[in-house]
Design an enzyme around this catalytic site. Structure first.
Site, short mmCIF file in Angstrom:
data_model
loop_
_atom_site.label_atom_id
_atom_site.label_comp_id
_atom_site.label_asym_id
_atom_site.label_seq_id
_atom_site.Cartn_x
_atom_site.Cartn_y
_atom_site.Cartn_z
CE LYS A 4 -6.87 -0.61 3.20
NZ LYS A 4 -7.15 -1.30 4.48
CB SER A 40 -0.94 0.01 1.21
OG SER A 40 -0.21 0.05 2.41
CG HIS A 77 -3.71 -2.05 0.17
ND1 HIS A 77 -3.22 -2.72 1.27
CD2 HIS A 77 -4.16 -0.85 0.63
CE1 HIS A 77 -3.34 -1.96 2.33
NE2 HIS A 77 -3.91 -0.83 1.99
#
Length: 222
Positions: free
Chosen positions: A68, A9, A37
């Site tokens: 996320k 990330s 991610h």
């Protein structure tokens, strides 16, 4: 077992999963990938780095998040062989001693998965917008780290420069964060930009223009 992040990330780097999977096969090992991610936007259909690099059939265990790309709420999941899932249900302390996810969170994440499974439009849009930002920033003279990941670290080196530029860009209505030591190594200060599917092409261009204006103001660009 070989364990790795799929995408890292802070730098936007992609793990060399093809080579990792080949090594694992040589030594009869499982491959475990953390896709926090990558889930929802990397790969042609947004399935992650294993899809992006063509090794979906060689990754045994995937761990990822619902916090996320899949709704930005809370919680996460592990996928793998049934025997592994059964073992985790009985032996994983974080699972055993945690509350269940709220129904609203589950509903939101489920709908996000439905949208990704129905069409690759969102994933392809992310890829196009990421390329737009990265190419225009590079053309302006900025150095962008990472392998075409929507996390776009604008490398500046100097901690104070990263901080004041981020503050100036925020004043222009664009939310970016400056990172410096000890979060990243000394001399590797950067402003981390995150491209979203809800950004328009005009949003991307406005962000680039702000970086150019602020970069010239503070001497990051000639």
């Amino acid at each position: 077992m070989v364990a790795t992040d799929g995408a890292f990330s802070m730098d936007g780097d992609i793990a060399p999963l093809k080579e990792i999977c080949s090594l694992a096969q040589k030594y009869n090992a499982f491959v475990f990938v953390d896709e926090c991610h990558a889930t929802g936007f990397l790969g042609p259909n947004g399935r992650g780095t294993d899809e992006l690099l063509g090794v979906m059939d060689q990754v045994t265990i995937i761990n990822s998040t619902l916090g996320k790309a899949l709704g930005g709420a809370a919680g996460g999941y592990t996928t793998g062989p049934k025997a592994l899932v059964d073992l985790l249900r009985q032996r994983s302390r974080p699972y055993l001693f945690s509350n269940s996810l709220p129904p609203a969170v589950v509903g939101c994440a489920s709908k996000a998965l439905d949208l990704l499974m129905e069409s690759n439009v969102i994933a392809q849009s992310m890829a196009a917008k990421t390329s737009q930002f990265r190419s225009k920033m590079a053309a302006a003279g900025f150095t962008i780290s990472g392998n075409n990941h929507p996390i776009c670290p604008v490398m500046l080196g100097d901690a104070r420069l990263a901080s004041v530029m981020a503050d100036d860009i925020l004043k222009r209505g664009i939310y970016v964060i400056g990172f410096s030591y000890p979060v990243v190594p000394k001399g590797k200060a950067r402003i981390r930009v995150q491209i979203s599917a809800v950004h328009s092409e005009e949003d991307i261009d406005r962000c680039v223009e702000a970086f150019i204006e602020v970069g010239r103001k503070h001497g990051a660009l000639p």
